[in-house]
Design a protein around this motif. Structure first.
Motif, PDB file in Angstrom:
ATOM      1  N   LEU A  14      -8.749   6.641   5.605  1.00  0.00           N
ATOM      2  CA  LEU A  14     -10.160   6.829   5.209  1.00  0.00           C
ATOM      3  C   LEU A  14     -10.940   5.543   4.501  1.00  0.00           C
ATOM      4  CD1 LEU A  14      -9.442  10.086   2.833  1.00  0.00           C
ATOM      5  CD2 LEU A  14     -10.347   9.560   5.151  1.00  0.00           C
ATOM      6  N   THR A  15     -10.130   4.211   4.325  1.00  0.00           N
ATOM      7  CA  THR A  15     -10.749   3.184   4.087  1.00  0.00           C
ATOM      8  C   THR A  15     -11.506   2.477   5.114  1.00  0.00           C
ATOM      9  OG1 THR A  15      -8.728   1.803   4.608  1.00  0.00           O
ATOM     10  CG2 THR A  15      -8.633   2.693   2.174  1.00  0.00           C
ATOM     11  N   ILE A  50      -3.634   8.460   2.330  1.00  0.00           N
ATOM     12  CA  ILE A  50      -4.581   7.329   3.019  1.00  0.00           C
ATOM     13  C   ILE A  50      -3.510   6.243   3.378  1.00  0.00           C
ATOM     14  CG2 ILE A  50      -6.509   5.976   2.422  1.00  0.00           C
ATOM     15  CD1 ILE A  50      -7.177   7.819   0.062  1.00  0.00           C
ATOM     16  N   ALA A  61      -6.629   1.573  -0.691  1.00  0.00           N
ATOM     17  CA  ALA A  61      -6.316   3.111  -0.393  1.00  0.00           C
ATOM     18  C   ALA A  61      -6.034   3.680  -1.822  1.00  0.00           C
ATOM     19  CB  ALA A  61      -5.050   3.262   0.426  1.00  0.00           C
ATOM     20  N   SER A  65      -7.837   7.056  -3.760  1.00  0.00           N
ATOM     21  CA  SER A  65      -6.849   8.065  -4.153  1.00  0.00           C
ATOM     22  C   SER A  65      -7.120   8.617  -5.482  1.00  0.00           C
ATOM     23  CB  SER A  65      -5.640   7.714  -3.701  1.00  0.00           C
ATOM     24  OG  SER A  65      -4.856   6.777  -4.740  1.00  0.00           O
ATOM     25  N   ALA A  73      -1.595   7.795  -1.171  1.00  0.00           N
ATOM     26  CA  ALA A  73      -1.474   6.381  -0.538  1.00  0.00           C
ATOM     27  C   ALA A  73      -0.312   6.068  -0.292  1.00  0.00           C
ATOM     28  CB  ALA A  73      -2.360   5.297  -1.187  1.00  0.00           C
TER      29      ALA A  73
END
Length: 302
Positions: A14-15, A50, A61, A65, A73
């Motif tokens: 997601l990063t 993540i 991450a 989170s 993460a």
């Protein structure tokens, strides 16, 4: 009454800048991670992990989170980024150690770490081997499982893990795409197997995933990569499909996804293919996978 399906995506990048609307350094649309997450929660995701790819990525991450109680993460260094260790290995490892120690409520695994012999142009085999093994001590130290990466390197990965049994507190080989022999070698170590779209790209792969014991199976998206594509043989088993448009035409807030950019909500497609090729009840399979994932990653999370 039908079971309510619950999912945990064990591998969500997601990063990645795609969720900020950037593709290969060019901005195509406004940031939409909040929209992506909203779709995911509505689609049955209960938690997401993540992926941390190196020290800086792991920090990002964790920061992400901390914005939601359902986000967690990993902390570690991906095999293709192990050159990060070379200048000062002890200092780099200590930085990873400190990051974990200061965020115990959010860090659920050591990784992404492992071996990648398909991309030796990024990092040599020798450096990968050395610093994969170097990171393993963090698993026992913090009582955390490993989030493992393995590409064309199963024999060496298994050999290193066998040699370091005392340092390893369980783990999962994510995005598994190996053959049946590699599968059995990994299973003999007591590890779990993570399946996503990249694990289902060939007829051989579809056969291999039928050999995974149900109690050792997990699912993921590895988004924004590893989508299930219409050209994949398992796509014929996909029931749940989402509308998508090219990134240049994407409007944040619409019901469309970005074409070619994977999202956590698409995890249902991985489940649908697995249930079909394994000839299992989809709800029962989903429940077992959910329990497996909680058992490995979330037993010690308050």
């Amino acid at each position: 009454m039908a079971l309510i399906r619950k999912y945990i995506d064990i591998g969500a990048n997601l990063t990645d800048l795609m969720y900020q609307g950037q593709y290969h350094g060019s901005k195509k649309h406004e940031p939409d991670l909040d929209v992506v997450l909203a779709r995911s929660w509505e689609g049955g995701l209960q938690k997401m992990i993540i992926t941390g790819g190196n020290l800086n990525d792991s920090k990002t991450a964790i920061q992400l989170s901390q914005t939601d109680s359902r986000l967690f993460a990993t902390v570690g260094c991906h095999p293709t980024r192990c050159n990060d260790f070379v200048e000062n290995p002890e200092e780099y490892l200590q930085s990873l150690r400190t990051l974990i120690a200061e965020n115990r409520n959010k860090v659920v695994a050591i990784g992404e770490c492992g071996l990648d012999y398909d991309r030796l142009t990024f990092c040599t085999k020798e450096i990968q081997l050395k610093y994969f093994e170097y990171q393993l001590q963090l698993s026992r130290e913090f009582g955390l499982p490993l989030f493992l990466h393995c590409r064309a390197a199963a024999d060496d990965l298994v050999e290193i893990l066998k040699r370091n049994t005392d340092s390893v507190v369980g783990g999962v080989v994510h995005s598994f795409d190996g053959d049946e022999q590699s599968l059995h070698s990994i299973l003999e170590l007591g590890l779990y197997i993570g399946i996503n779209g990249c694990s289902l790209r060939t007829e051989e792969s579809l056969n291999v995933v039928t050999k995974i014991p149900r109690d050792r199976l997990m699912i993921e998206t590895d988004c924004p990569w590893c989508e299930v594509k219409p050209t994949h043989p398992g796509y014929t088993h996909v029931v749940t499909k989402f509308p998508s448009v090219k990134k240049e035409k994407y409007m944040v807030g619409s019901s469309n996804q970005v074409k070619g950019r994977n999202e956590p909500v698409n995890i249902i497609q991985v489940l649908e293919i697995l249930a079909a090729v394994r000839k299992e009840n989809i709800d029962e399979l989903a429940a077992t996978i959910y329990d497996n994932t909680n058992k490995l990653f979330f037993n010690n999370i308050s």
